[in-house]
Motif scaffolding. Structure first.
Motif: not given
Length: 370
Positions: A300-317, A335-343
């Motif tokens: 599986i490849v997950i490709n997230i460039f976070g804007g409205i989508t928050r990286c920490d939400d993706v990581a928690r899911a 995983l890059v973008g909004t809240n990427q460090d937390a994610g």
């Protein structure tokens, strides 16, 4: 909305386009009875919303009702391009003297309907040289006039004063009337068969504009989506099943298409298209992951460039799905973008190191898929 072949042929008949004698059936016994009524030999055709049925073994010929029963039994057990066969069309076997091609669709650049015709129809129409393809744009105010249809028939090399030419002019006129009155995006006959003096639509492909269905209440409704695609639609996700082995999730149609293209560039094949969209929360992301896992991918490849989508939400899911239902295949995450460090911190706790660049992540996913 795509229509099954037998539905398209019913519309053809309504608009004066000749079709073979035939009957749609739902079990082998009905198929055998249909053959008795029509008269052998017959063609037994699987009804799925997919092309290339013939090459997939979805069209068979039979000379007796018992052969028809056996052929139908085989077809009802088939899946063609991921689509199970639940209905079969039994038709008279035509004497084929020549195969033609005929279709109407919308040319978006010209903003007009376009009639496409060829004297070289059949299974490999896509490979016909451009010089053998006739394209005629239609002025919507003028409509399909007889002189336009006659000119196309002449260019196809068929005598206008013969029975075949006269019939073909009527078919072109009827096809355009169907195209307009039923709000179609595409009407196609391939092949359009010349059989003696007869010209018969041996196949049909009809697609109706979804936005016009409200005024087409007399048409049957066809569900095109697979069970997984319907589940995704109900969740507000854009999901399409493909025939590869690398599961894909990204956040946006453009980045998802880019992910599929990059997987192909590195020699892999995608198992799905899944655009989780902007703003998909933790619960929606978890459901998206479960849909991908239902396809049994090798990676599986997950490709997230976070804007409205928050990286920490993706990581928690991701962490939640891994903990609660398990993820039995390798997962690569960019995983890059909004809240990427937390994610990234959440992913690290789950044993995953996120990538900075899409190409690096996808290349690794292709390697892991083998």
């Amino acid at each position: 909305m795509k229509m099954f072949e037998y539905m398209g042929k019913q519309l053809f008949a309504e608009f004066g386009i000749p079709i073979p004698k035939g009957r749609m059936v739902s079990n082998p016994d009905e198929a055998a009875q249909a053959a008795r009524e029509i008269g052998a030999p017959v063609v037994v055709k699987s009804q799925v919303l997919s092309g290339k049925r013939g090459k997939a073994g979805g069209i068979q010929f039979a000379d007796t009702p018992e052969e028809v029963r056996a052929a139908a039994r085989e077809l009802f057990g088939m899946t063609i391009q991921g689509l199970p066969v639940s209905h079969v069309l039994v038709e008279e076997k035509l004497q084929i003297d020549k195969e033609l091609y005929l279709s109407l669709t919308v040319d978006a650049s010209a903003k007009k309907p376009v009639l496409i015709a060829s004297s070289h129809g059949g299974m490999d129409i896509e490979e016909v040289d451009e010089e053998h393809i006739i394209k005629q744009h239609i002025d919507v105010e003028l409509g399909m006039q007889k002189f336009i249809a006659s000119d196309v028939v002449r260019k196809m090399g068929i005598a206008l004063n013969g029975p075949q030419g006269k019939e073909l002019i009527k078919i072109i006129t009827g096809l355009y009337k169907l195209f307009v009155e039923k709000d179609a995006e595409l009407v196609e006959i391939n092949p359009l068969v010349i059989s003696g003096d007869r010209v018969i639509a041996a196949d049909s492909k009809v697609t109706i504009d979804d936005e016009a269905l409200y005024r087409q209440s007399d048409l049957p409704r066809v569900e095109e989506r697979t069970a997984a695609e319907k589940a995704a639609h109900d969740l507000g996700l854009s999901f399409v099943e493909l025939d590869g082995d690398i599961g894909v999730m990204a956040n946006g149609a453009g980045i998802t298409m880019g992910t599929l293209d990059t997987i192909a560039y590195f020699g892999g094949k995608s198992a799905n298209f899944l655009d989780a969209g902007g703003g998909t929360g933790e619960e929606g992301t978890a459901k998206a992951l479960e849909l991908i896992l239902s396809r049994n991918p090798k990676a599986i490849v997950i490709n997230i460039f976070g804007g409205i989508t928050r990286c920490d939400d993706v990581a928690r899911a991701f962490a939640s799905v891994k903990k609660n239902i398990g993820i039995p295949v390798p997962v690569v995450i960019r995983l890059v973008g909004t809240n990427q460090d937390a994610g990234r911190a959440i992913l690290k706790e789950a044993g995953i190191e996120a990538y900075d660049f899409m190409q690096d992540a996808i290349k690794k996913a292709v390697e892991l898929a083998g």
